[in-house]
Design a protein around this motif. Structure first.
Motif, mmCIF file in Angstrom:
data_model
loop_
_atom_site.group_PDB
_atom_site.id
_atom_site.type_symbol
_atom_site.label_atom_id
_atom_site.label_comp_id
_atom_site.label_asym_id
_atom_site.label_seq_id
_atom_site.Cartn_x
_atom_site.Cartn_y
_atom_site.Cartn_z
ATOM 1 N N PHE A 64 -15.054 11.191 -4.701
ATOM 2 C CA PHE A 64 -14.231 9.988 -4.139
ATOM 3 C C PHE A 64 -15.062 9.801 -2.729
ATOM 4 C CE2 PHE A 64 -10.396 12.299 -5.117
ATOM 5 C CZ PHE A 64 -9.798 11.995 -5.998
ATOM 6 N N SER A 65 -16.078 10.901 -2.537
ATOM 7 C CA SER A 65 -16.912 10.529 -1.742
ATOM 8 C C SER A 65 -18.463 9.111 -2.068
ATOM 9 C CB SER A 65 -18.115 11.623 -1.259
ATOM 10 O OG SER A 65 -17.329 12.473 -0.745
ATOM 11 N N ARG A 66 -18.179 8.437 -2.994
ATOM 12 C CA ARG A 66 -19.510 8.251 -3.546
ATOM 13 C C ARG A 66 -18.743 6.740 -3.216
ATOM 14 N NH1 ARG A 66 -20.022 9.988 -8.024
ATOM 15 N NH2 ARG A 66 -21.643 11.450 -7.452
ATOM 16 N N GLN A 67 -16.998 6.506 -3.923
ATOM 17 C CA GLN A 67 -16.883 5.603 -3.574
ATOM 18 C C GLN A 67 -16.663 4.878 -2.230
ATOM 19 O OE1 GLN A 67 -12.786 5.411 -5.985
ATOM 20 N NE2 GLN A 67 -13.271 7.674 -7.353
ATOM 21 N N PRO A 101 -5.398 16.735 4.981
ATOM 22 C CA PRO A 101 -6.033 18.112 4.068
ATOM 23 C C PRO A 101 -6.851 18.018 2.982
ATOM 24 C CG PRO A 101 -4.253 17.247 3.348
ATOM 25 C CD PRO A 101 -4.397 16.859 4.471
ATOM 26 N N THR A 102 -7.748 16.641 3.028
ATOM 27 C CA THR A 102 -8.134 16.566 2.623
ATOM 28 C C THR A 102 -9.421 15.317 2.268
ATOM 29 O OG1 THR A 102 -7.442 14.144 1.413
ATOM 30 C CG2 THR A 102 -6.598 16.428 0.013
ATOM 31 N N TYR A 103 -10.564 15.610 1.469
ATOM 32 C CA TYR A 103 -12.040 14.735 1.836
ATOM 33 C C TYR A 103 -12.259 13.662 0.741
ATOM 34 C CZ TYR A 103 -12.585 17.869 5.624
ATOM 35 O OH TYR A 103 -12.864 19.187 6.996
ATOM 36 N N ASP A 117 -8.358 6.539 -0.289
ATOM 37 C CA ASP A 117 -7.160 5.354 -0.537
ATOM 38 C C ASP A 117 -6.767 4.236 0.292
ATOM 39 O OD1 ASP A 117 -6.867 6.521 -3.151
ATOM 40 O OD2 ASP A 117 -4.816 8.223 -2.587
ATOM 41 N N ILE A 118 -6.569 4.421 2.007
ATOM 42 C CA ILE A 118 -5.784 3.959 3.057
ATOM 43 C C ILE A 118 -8.200 3.217 2.504
ATOM 44 C CG2 ILE A 118 -6.149 4.255 5.565
ATOM 45 C CD1 ILE A 118 -4.510 5.006 4.131
ATOM 46 N N LYS A 120 -9.563 2.011 0.860
ATOM 47 C CA LYS A 120 -9.320 0.981 -0.431
ATOM 48 C C LYS A 120 -8.446 -0.024 0.170
ATOM 49 C CE LYS A 120 -10.495 3.481 -4.665
ATOM 50 N NZ LYS A 120 -9.873 4.113 -6.415
ATOM 51 N N GLU A 121 -7.472 -0.346 0.586
ATOM 52 C CA GLU A 121 -6.116 -0.358 1.493
ATOM 53 C C GLU A 121 -6.539 -2.180 2.241
ATOM 54 O OE1 GLU A 121 -2.887 1.310 2.283
ATOM 55 O OE2 GLU A 121 -2.624 2.865 0.454
ATOM 56 N N LEU A 122 -7.124 -1.058 3.004
ATOM 57 C CA LEU A 122 -8.098 -1.705 4.215
ATOM 58 C C LEU A 122 -9.076 -2.824 4.025
ATOM 59 C CD1 LEU A 122 -8.484 0.743 6.840
ATOM 60 C CD2 LEU A 122 -6.909 -1.144 6.972
ATOM 61 N N ALA A 123 -9.655 -2.434 2.685
ATOM 62 C CA ALA A 123 -10.644 -3.517 2.095
ATOM 63 C C ALA A 123 -10.021 -4.128 1.320
ATOM 64 C CB ALA A 123 -12.237 -2.773 1.207
#
Length: 230
Positions: A64-67, A101-103, A117-118, A120-123
């Motif tokens: 997730f951090s990489r993405q 709760p997540t990173y 996810d947020i 990604k949606e903004l992008a």
């Protein structure tokens, strides 16, 4: 061997253990929590856009951090990062303090934007560039710096402590004229130090700019200074 009268070993052990355990003063737990909250506030406001991730942009340590790093790169987002694996207190504290709760977690101007996810949606909606600050090109950064004040001196050191003889001499000349000026320490920023040489086609320091235009270095300023007093 003479034994000490009245010393009951089990009871003595209990007393020592009871008194050696330092009592936590009332309110200390609350104070510690407040200190952590203040630290978290400072961290999320450390840059206009802050990414709390596992690892670093150079070496992300989860998918997730990489993405999210890749998304920021694709959209030229300017940001700073914090490796939550390096600080368990911050890692756990942010989850509670901002109820996420997540990173990874992204903050803009101290406000939580969200996770992958947020972002990604903004992008996908084209809003990411409007939400997060865009990377400033070196050229634009240099233009901004040389126009920061009507008179700008790029030198080694600062007004209080010059770190080379030429910088010291040019400070003395400027101070003697009473001109208001600002300085930039090129020893603190290698990108600016090298970039300005090419941008203004002037290979040495110090460099003096007036209203965004290069006047020159030590020798040029010295000529102006001498003519000023003739």
């Amino acid at each position: 061997m003479k034994l000490v009268d009245g010393a009951h070993a089990p009871e003595l052990t209990k007393k020592v253990q009871r008194h050696s355990s330092a009592a936590v003063p009332m309110g200390m737990g609350v104070a510690a929590k407040e200190d952590l909250n203040e630290r978290l506030k400072k961290l999320v406001n450390a840059a206009p856009c802050m990414l709390f991730m596992k690892g670093s942009p150079q070496e992300p340590r989860c998918g997730f951090s990489r993405q999210i790093v890749e998304l920021f790169k694709q959209h030229s987002i300017q940001y700073s990062s914090f490796d939550i694996l390096s600080d368990e207190e911050v890692r756990q504290g942010l989850k509670t303090f901002f109820n996420w709760p997540t990173y990874p977690q992204v903050y803009v101007n101290g406000e939580l934007v969200g996770g992958l996810d947020i972002v990604k949606e903004l992008a996908e909606s084209g809003e990411l560039e409007n939400t997060c600050p865009k990377t400033i090109t070196l050229e634009n950064r240099l233009k901004s710096l040389i126009n920061k004040n009507n008179v700008m001196l790029f030198m080694k050191g600062n007004k209080e402590m010059a770190k080379c003889g030429f910088s010291r001499q040019i400070l003395e000349m400027l101070n003697s004229t009473g001109v208001e000026y600002d300085t930039f320490d090129i020893l603190q920023d290698e990108e600016v130090r090298q970039g300005l040489k090419t941008f203004s086609n002037w290979p040495t320091y110090p460099q003096l700019y007036v209203k965004g235009e290069l006047i020159g270095g030590h020798d040029i300023v010295k000529v102006f200074h001498q003519s000023f007093y003739i």
